[in-house]
Design a protein around this motif. Structure first.
Motif, PDB file in Angstrom:
ATOM      1  N   GLU A   1       0.865  -0.954  -0.130  1.00  0.00           N
ATOM      2  CA  GLU A   1       0.240  -0.286   0.120  1.00  0.00           C
ATOM      3  C   GLU A   1       1.013   0.731   0.040  1.00  0.00           C
TER       4      GLU A   1
ATOM      5  N   VAL B   1       1.053   5.350   0.353  1.00  0.00           N
ATOM      6  CA  VAL B   1       0.527   6.747   0.786  1.00  0.00           C
ATOM      7  C   VAL B   1       1.391   7.910   0.628  1.00  0.00           C
TER       8      VAL B   1
ATOM      9  N   ILE C   1       0.336  -6.676   4.895  1.00  0.00           N
ATOM     10  CA  ILE C   1       0.264  -5.338   4.066  1.00  0.00           C
ATOM     11  C   ILE C   1       1.767  -4.833   4.067  1.00  0.00           C
ATOM     12  N   ARG C   2       2.581  -4.262   3.248  1.00  0.00           N
ATOM     13  CA  ARG C   2       3.326  -2.912   3.578  1.00  0.00           C
ATOM     14  C   ARG C   2       3.619  -1.808   2.928  1.00  0.00           C
ATOM     15  N   TYR C   3       3.971  -1.301   3.851  1.00  0.00           N
ATOM     16  CA  TYR C   3       3.297   0.849   3.676  1.00  0.00           C
ATOM     17  C   TYR C   3       4.567   1.116   2.815  1.00  0.00           C
TER      18      TYR C   3
END
Lengths: 231, 205
Positions: B92, B94, B163-165
């Motif tokens: 994801e 951001v 989930i990796r940001y």
């Protein structure tokens, strides 16, 4: 579990200090621990959740006083022993005496690239509908299991808003203890900083209203959440 | 001073010896292949690192279609550049803006987007960062010398699942004439974790 790894909100560790131009590894043994851990993971005798639980269930005093690769070393030794792949005697003498676990075949050099590039996706297919929608208010459950969970202490029994539906993912709580993947819906849940830490704590930090908008987002599985209809 | 150095030395020697014994035992039992272990280490030393993430960021700044894709389906967009490796299976992105600053942490262990940033630095894995990022993100930013304007709110992402940001920092000022490749050189690892903001580029004469 409420172990030494669940650090969110703890105090007293001092400032974050960055080492300038830090290398990936500070000694050769660190390289070997990383490589061995990844290579053994490809052997399929345990999953990532079991591997995390092996590390976080180290006694807190050991966890907090060990370097990260030391924690990884202790984690793989624990998993290898639990899976009867090595014994204390073998470790002490550096000589094989236990019979080999035949299901574990060493990852070969020619397969490294493909294995790393493929990764291990955690999403699964499911025909169960999601229980929550984006914008819905939820409250996290209040649990204190001695086994693995990815619901940190600071976010238990707190009200938040579903801000994204990620899909159906392996549930770490069961996967870590040999109770299967039990894949279920995973959500991004957004919490106001004030909900988690209180008015005083948040207002002390900065004397402006911006802090009131600060948020902490966590990715949480459906069993961690209940619908919350309070205003 | 000498005794302190000696302590560190004997400590390292002990763990070094234990790791060596373990590797030889595992090799003898056919559980690992030492050349494969070398390959894994070299992959993270040479091939997979923050340059991957910098490529993603620079493309997001210059390619509107890619930027939209990244917002809608970061996993597919990032994988389309060939960055598919482990600890990047589900991504994801951001986006920082003048109103919002994103900061990524893993309070429970050391989850980090290896596929785009490589291996995490020690501070990311250590108790000071993991404990403080969620309760005092402004204090963490101050530790890195970052002071945000009053109107900017902070959004902390605790990586509790797979989930990796990846933080997409704001494009620095004075970079209108730079192409994707030149822009990617300006993107630092910390800016993609959220512990740095990118300084304006030097004005060209």
């Amino acid at each position: 579990m409420n172990g030494g790894a669940d650090l969110g909100g703890m105090m007293g560790f001092g400032p974050v200090i960055e080492e300038p131009d830090e290398p990936n590894f500070h000694a050769q043994w660190e390289e070997r621990v990383l490589g061995i851990t990844v290579a053994l993971g490809a052997c399929g005798q345990w999953n990532i959740d079991q591997s995390r639980f092996a590390r976080e269930s180290l006694p807190p005093a050991i966890y907090l006083s060990s370097s990260y690769y030391e924690i990884w070393y202790r984690g793989i030794v624990k998993l290898l022993k639990q899976n009867h792949m090595i014994s204390d005697k073998e470790l002490a003498t550096a000589q094989a005496s236990l019979p080999r676990v035949d299901e574990c075949n060493a990852l070969l050099p020619e397969n490294v690239e493909a294995t790393l590039m493929a990764g291990s996706p955690a999403n699964r297919k499911s025909d169960q509908p999601a229980a929550f929608d984006v914008g819905q208010q939820v409250r996290t459950i209040n649990i204190h299991p001695e086994t693995h969970t990815r619901l940190p202490r600071y976010a238990r029994d707190k009200t938040g808003i579903i801000s994204k539906v990620h899909g159906v993912h392996v549930l770490p709580d069961t996967s870590a203890v040999g109770q299967g993947e039990q894949a279920t819906w995973l959500y991004k849940v957004s919490f106001d900083a004030q909900t988690l830490w209180g008015d005083t704590r948040v207002n002390e930090q900065v004397n402006n209203k911006a802090t009131n908008k600060d948020k902490v987002h966590l990715d949480l599985w459906q069993p961690y959440l209940k619908a919350d209809t309070t205003l | 001073m000498h005794s302190h150095d000696d302590d560190d030395h004997s400590h390292l020697t002990d763990i070094e010896a234990r790791v060596r014994a373990l590797e030889s035992l595992l090799g003898e039992k056919g559980y690992i292949n030492s050349t494969a272990v070398d390959e894994i280490v070299q992959t993270y030393e040479k091939k997979i690192g923050p340059q991957n993430g910098a490529h993603v960021v620079a493309k997001a700044w210059t390619d509107k279609q890619f930027n939209d894709w990244l917002r809608k389906d970061a996993t597919a967009a990032i994988h389309s550049l060939g960055y598919t490796s482990r600890q990047g299976e589900h991504m994801e992105a951001v986006f920082n803006s003048p109103d919002t600053h994103h900061l990524v942490v893993c309070t429970l262990c050391s989850c980090y987007p290896w596929s785009v940033l490589g291996l995490p630095p020690t501070w990311y894995k250590s108790p000071p960062y993991r404990s403080k990022a969620v309760i005092d993100p402004r204090g963490v930013l101050a530790d890195f010398g970052v002071h945000l304007p009053e109107h900017t709110s902070i959004e902390v992402h605790d990586s509790t699942a797979e989930i990796r940001y990846l933080v997409i920092p704001e494009r620095p000022a004075n970079t209108d004439d730079l192409d994707e490749k030149a822009l990617s050189q300006l993107v630092t690892r910390n800016s993609m974790i959220g512990t740095a903001i990118l300084a304006p580029a030097e004005k060209t004469k």
